[in-house]
Scaffold this motif. Structure first.
Motif, PDB file in Angstrom:
ATOM      1  N   LEU A  58      -0.466   8.714 -13.116  1.00 20.76           N
ATOM      2  CA  LEU A  58      -0.439   7.514 -13.959  1.00 20.76           C
ATOM      3  C   LEU A  58      -1.160   7.680 -15.310  1.00 20.76           C
ATOM      4  O   LEU A  58      -0.724   7.149 -16.321  1.00 20.76           O
TER       5      LEU A  58
ATOM      6  N   CYS B 182      -6.599   3.700 -15.895  1.00 19.65           N
ATOM      7  CA  CYS B 182      -5.848   4.914 -16.190  1.00 19.65           C
ATOM      8  C   CYS B 182      -5.377   4.966 -17.636  1.00 19.65           C
ATOM      9  O   CYS B 182      -4.548   5.788 -17.994  1.00 19.65           O
TER      10      CYS B 182
ATOM     11  N   LEU C 256       1.918   1.496  -4.880  1.00 21.46           N
ATOM     12  CA  LEU C 256       2.714   2.543  -5.525  1.00 21.46           C
ATOM     13  C   LEU C 256       2.563   3.853  -4.751  1.00 21.46           C
ATOM     14  O   LEU C 256       1.692   4.016  -3.913  1.00 21.46           O
TER      15      LEU C 256
ATOM     16  N   MET D 299      14.239  11.190  -3.065  1.00 15.61           N
ATOM     17  CA  MET D 299      13.501  11.044  -1.818  1.00 15.61           C
ATOM     18  C   MET D 299      14.057  12.006  -0.774  1.00 15.61           C
ATOM     19  O   MET D 299      15.257  12.135  -0.614  1.00 15.61           O
TER      20      MET D 299
ATOM     21  N   TYR E 198       6.274  10.504  -2.260  1.00 14.52           N
ATOM     22  CA  TYR E 198       6.796   9.177  -2.599  1.00 14.52           C
ATOM     23  C   TYR E 198       6.218   8.085  -1.708  1.00 14.52           C
ATOM     24  O   TYR E 198       6.529   6.909  -1.857  1.00 14.52           O
TER      25      TYR E 198
ATOM     26  N   ARG F 162       7.163   3.008 -15.645  1.00 14.18           N
ATOM     27  CA  ARG F 162       6.097   3.265 -14.658  1.00 14.18           C
ATOM     28  C   ARG F 162       4.887   2.367 -14.927  1.00 14.18           C
ATOM     29  O   ARG F 162       4.245   1.882 -14.021  1.00 14.18           O
TER      30      ARG F 162
ATOM     31  N   ASP G  26       2.955   8.464  -8.158  1.00  7.02           N
ATOM     32  CA  ASP G  26       2.680   7.559  -9.280  1.00  7.02           C
ATOM     33  C   ASP G  26       1.190   7.439  -9.536  1.00  7.02           C
ATOM     34  O   ASP G  26       0.739   7.423 -10.678  1.00  7.02           O
ATOM     35  N   ASN G  27       0.420   7.345  -8.470  1.00  7.76           N
ATOM     36  CA  ASN G  27      -1.020   7.188  -8.643  1.00  7.76           C
ATOM     37  C   ASN G  27      -1.661   8.437  -9.234  1.00  7.76           C
ATOM     38  O   ASN G  27      -2.563   8.346 -10.056  1.00  7.76           O
TER      39      ASN G  27
ATOM     40  N   SER H 110       1.425  -3.719  -9.770  1.00  7.57           N
ATOM     41  CA  SER H 110       0.811  -3.318  -8.507  1.00  7.57           C
ATOM     42  C   SER H 110      -0.690  -3.524  -8.532  1.00  7.57           C
ATOM     43  O   SER H 110      -1.279  -4.040  -7.595  1.00  7.57           O
TER      44      SER H 110
END
Lengths: 321, 496
Positions: free
Chosen positions: B357, A208, B349, A1, B388, A193, B353-354, A200
């Motif tokens: 994915l 996906c 997220l 980050m 992020y 992930r 990540d999106n 989520s």
């Protein structure tokens, strides 16, 4: 980050600060024995069982589920290990593996039922909690199963002088190793992930191309396996197989995850947080008992910590929104 | 102007900042009773913030608001409602397990000695519901059983149950069918005649033209223009909204349709679609028009393996076998859901990540993941701080761009787009139209891609599609070249 903001820093270090504060509190008000290195080791040994089971629970909770069968699985694992050592005369290592294996197997069953029947994890694992407890009692003939002493009993025992180089008992090392493994898995693998994605938003994950069902089964299998491993540690301390042990343990385990920042609505949680959560509860237990406070005080303090931890977490969320 | 005299609601110099962002800058607004004032602007222009100030959800830093000549400073939405300002949000806020009447009196239940006064509740509900001629809505029906349109009416009814003076509607038509929209508009007309002041927020300029007496345009937190009904012109409004001329909202470079890449043969789902045939070629945009509920989304889901196929065949490239989303991605097809929040994106997220994915390596390097998504963040102009960041932080238009970025990242050949511009601002729409055009043109490095697109917004379909087919009651009509079609004709056939 690149630029971690206050909120995300708080998420990572919040539980740690809490742990530190509680530890320092007992250092100040507690007896000198609390400060000893030996006591620190004891705290870690006492954390091992809940901490190990909490590794699997963290995965389950991140995926948006819950596993109430953990306590029963611990009991089943102790019974299976004791039976194999005693009546079949199996060696320590295969017996230990069988304990972990039976946990994983039950976990797979849990996962398959949740996915196949499309029933809420709470209900299925509530059923598994009773089923597995019954199974353990049945296998054990409703009594403790004696087992010959074996190398397994040293897993969580206090270190003997010639073992001092190990610093911590094997069982604690095992938990730390597993924690690193799972933390890495969650962060650096596709499976990890996918677990976050399902927790989520399961619909997005499906869209996906994530094999939602398969990932869920894997998650519950992990939870079962870690419960089995926790059972092995429980056996090591008891030296017998006890079908009535660890009743309600799943609630301590869930508490550890939640104190550590896991969200019961899924998609959130860290292994580091969970470990800290488990330690917080052990430190409170140790501190209170060394100060000679009765059991009920510990319970009330732990209760307060759980509620405060989650309330703070909610507050952080609202700040972010 | 309908009701003469002074304005019902007067805002003067209202400002609000969130940290460094100045969401509202010195906004002044007059709202008359018996009038519909439309508030338009891009996402992030400050419409929502302004309305939140009005409805008491947030407090302004500066400025004054007067309601019927008296100072108005609501501390919270309930207080605002008591003073007569009610807001209907985009996301409806009804308790699904309660009945229509229980919802209508929720929070203001008439009681005597702590007991509910059922007669009184029923009387009050009937009183309110007399404005609504809707067959579904009866006082004792559970809200969960109602359609979206009916729920919205219940929500409005709830607002009217209090002493409502100003009614704020935020994007009320985004999930309604054409017929329900007309019902809603008829209701708005009636409420207007009764002297209610209505503030109407919308992206759909055609609707605004139909319903509004006045249009106020917001840009970057400030009012930039105001037009009376008589002087309304779409181009003019768009120019005000984006602050520059939108020369070509719908770009159309020369496209050369290539080989067939998706073909459907007699495709039928559980109830919809029914017996659909279709051929989609590389280098073309094929639009599917039709009413909400005609089975367009079901068709897309069946193609993508999200819903089960009962009969018929889907062939992508040379592949025609069992379908699952995972297989479809691997075959080079990608689906953009119409429902961004519940299905399209995992909003808690991160952007990275999106975006990644659907195509994650077995072992992940978070920095590589971020780098890959940063490329598309730049390309699509997604406004964010870092990859992020959780998607939930972004505005609607930017979220939709993230959903697009996923298909770009995966580099799919067949783009299945379901309502790709729903609920996003004109600027974001322009980005998406340009992107679709670029995709289907192809370039030296990349063969042209094929786009199958569902939309309820006819100008958009006519603007960017090469061919359009109309879906009606589960059946898909023939795909015809766009030059042979008009908006009027499409609408006639869709309702047929």
């Amino acid at each position: 980050m690149k630029k971690p903001d206050v909120a995300s820093l708080l998420k990572i270090f919040g539980p740690m600060l809490g742990l530190l504060a509680i530890y320092v509190f007992f250092l100040i008000v507690g007896p000198s024995s609390f400060a000893s290195g030996r006591n620190l080791e004891t705290i870690l040994r006492q954390t091992a069982i809940v901490g190990t089971a909490a590794l699997g629970m963290t995965m389950v909770i991140i995926s948006g589920g819950i596993d109430l069968s953990v306590g029963s699985l611990v009991a089943l694992s102790t019974v299976v290990i004791a039976l194999l050592l005693e009546s079949i005369g199996l060696n320590a290592a295969p017996a230990a593996l069988a304990g972990i294996g039976i946990g994983a197997l039950c976990g797979v069953l849990t996962g398959v039922l949740i996915v196949g029947l499309r029933v809420a994890p709470f209900i299925i694992t509530l059923g598994m909690m009773l089923f597995v407890r019954g199974l353990a009692k049945g296998l054990a003939g409703e009594q403790k199963v004696d087992a010959p002493l074996s190398s397994l009993n040293h897993l969580l025992a206090t270190l003997r002088p010639e073992q001092k180089w190990m610093l911590l008992p094997m069982g604690v090392w095992l938990m730390i190793l597993c924690a690193f493994f799972i933390a890495g898995m969650l962060r650096y693998t596709r499976l990890g992930r996918h677990i976050f994605a399902i927790g989520s938003n399961a619909e997005t994950a499906r869209l996906c191309g994530v094999a939602v069902g398969r990932v869920k089964v894997i998650v519950y299998a992990f939870s079962g396996a870690f419960a089995g491993l926790a059972g092995l540690m429980q056996f090591s301390r008891l030296t017998v197989g006890d079908p009535t042990v660890a009743v309600g343990l799943e609630l301590d385990v869930i508490a550890a995850v939640v104190i550590g920042g896991g969200s019961l609505s899924g998609g959130e949680g860290t292994i580091l947080g969970t470990m800290v959560g488990a330690l917080i509860m052990s430190v409170i237990r140790s501190g209170c008992s060394q100060m000679g406070l009765p059991n009920w005080v510990q319970e009330i303090v732990t209760a307060a910590i759980i509620v405060i931890a989650v309330a703070l977490d909610r507050l952080r969320h609202r700040r972010m929104a | 102007m309908a009701a003469g005299g002074e304005a019902r609601l007067v805002m003067r110099g209202v400002s609000k900042a969130f940290g460094a962002t100045r969401a509202l800058r010195d906004v002044s607004l007059d709202v008359q009773g018996g009038e519909v004032s439309a508030l338009v602007g891009e996402n992030g222009a400050g419409k929502s913030t302004l309305m939140k100030v009005l409805s008491g959800a947030i407090k302004a830093d500066k400025g004054t608001i007067e309601l019927e000549g008296r100072a108005y400073r609501p501390g919270n939405p309930l207080q605002a409602r008591r003073e007569g300002v009610a807001m209907i949000y985009q996301e409806l806020s009804l308790a699904e397990h309660l009945t229509v009447e229980e919802n209508i009196v929720l929070g203001v239940e008439p009681t005597r000695f702590g007991l509910l006064r059922r007669q009184e509740i029923r009387r009050k509900t009937r009183e309110v519901l007399r404005h609504f001629e809707h067959p579904e809505i009866r006082p004792d029906v559970k809200v969960g059983q109602l359609s979206t349109a009916a729920r919205q009416l219940v929500e409005i009814a709830r607002a009217l149950a209090g002493e409502c003076k100003v009614l704020i509607l935020d994007e009320p038509t985004s999930s309604l069918t054409q017929r329900d929209i007309q019902t809603l508009f008829a209701l708005i007309e009636r409420l207007k005649e009764q002297g209610l002041a209505i503030i109407y927020i919308s992206h759909f300029l055609e609707e605004v033209k139909q319903i509004a007496d006045r249009v106020v345009v917001l840009r970057d937190g400030a009012t930039v223009g105001e037009r009376e009904r008589a002087e309304l012109e779409t181009n003019d409004i768009i120019t005000l909204m984006v602050g520059r001329e939108l020369e070509e909202l719908y770009p159309r470079s020369p496209r050369r349709p290539g080989e067939t890449i998706l073909s459907l043969r007699g495709l039928s789902g559980q109830t919809k679609p029914i017996d659909v045939d279709l051929e989609l070629r590389r280098g073309e945009v094929l639009g599917i028009a039709g009413l909400v509920g005609a089975g367009r989304t079901e068709l897309m889901r069946a193609i993508f393996g999200l819903d089960s196929v009962q009969h018929g065949e889907v062939k992508i490239g040379t592949y025609s076998g069992p379908a699952s989303p995972w297989r479809r991605w691997r075959q080079g097809a990608g689906y953009l859901s119409e429902n961004r929040k519940d299905e399209g994106l995992a909003v808690s997220l991160s952007i990275a990540d999106n975006v990644t994915l659907s195509r994650l390596p077995r072992l992940i390097s978070p920095s590589r993941q971020a780098k890959a998504s940063r490329r598309w963040i730049d390309r699509l102009g997604i406004r964010c701080q870092e990859p992020y960041q959780p998607v939930a932080d972004l505005s609607g238009g930017n979220q939709q761009k993230v959903a697009f970025a996923r298909l770009l990242y995966h580099d799919v050949d067949v783009w299945l787009l379901d309502e790709p511009t729903r609920g996003i601002d004109v600027a974001a729409k322009a980005v998406i139209y340009r992107l679709i055009d670029e995709l289907t043109c192809g370039d030296t490095e990349r063969a042209p891609r094929a786009v199958l697109m569902v939309s309820s917004y006819l100008p958009e379909l006519l603007g960017i599609c090469d061919r359009i087919a109309i879906m009606c009651r589960g059946r898909l009509g023939p795909a015809r070249p766009v030059v042979e079609l008009s908006e009027h004709q499409l609408m006639c056939e869709a309702v047929g």
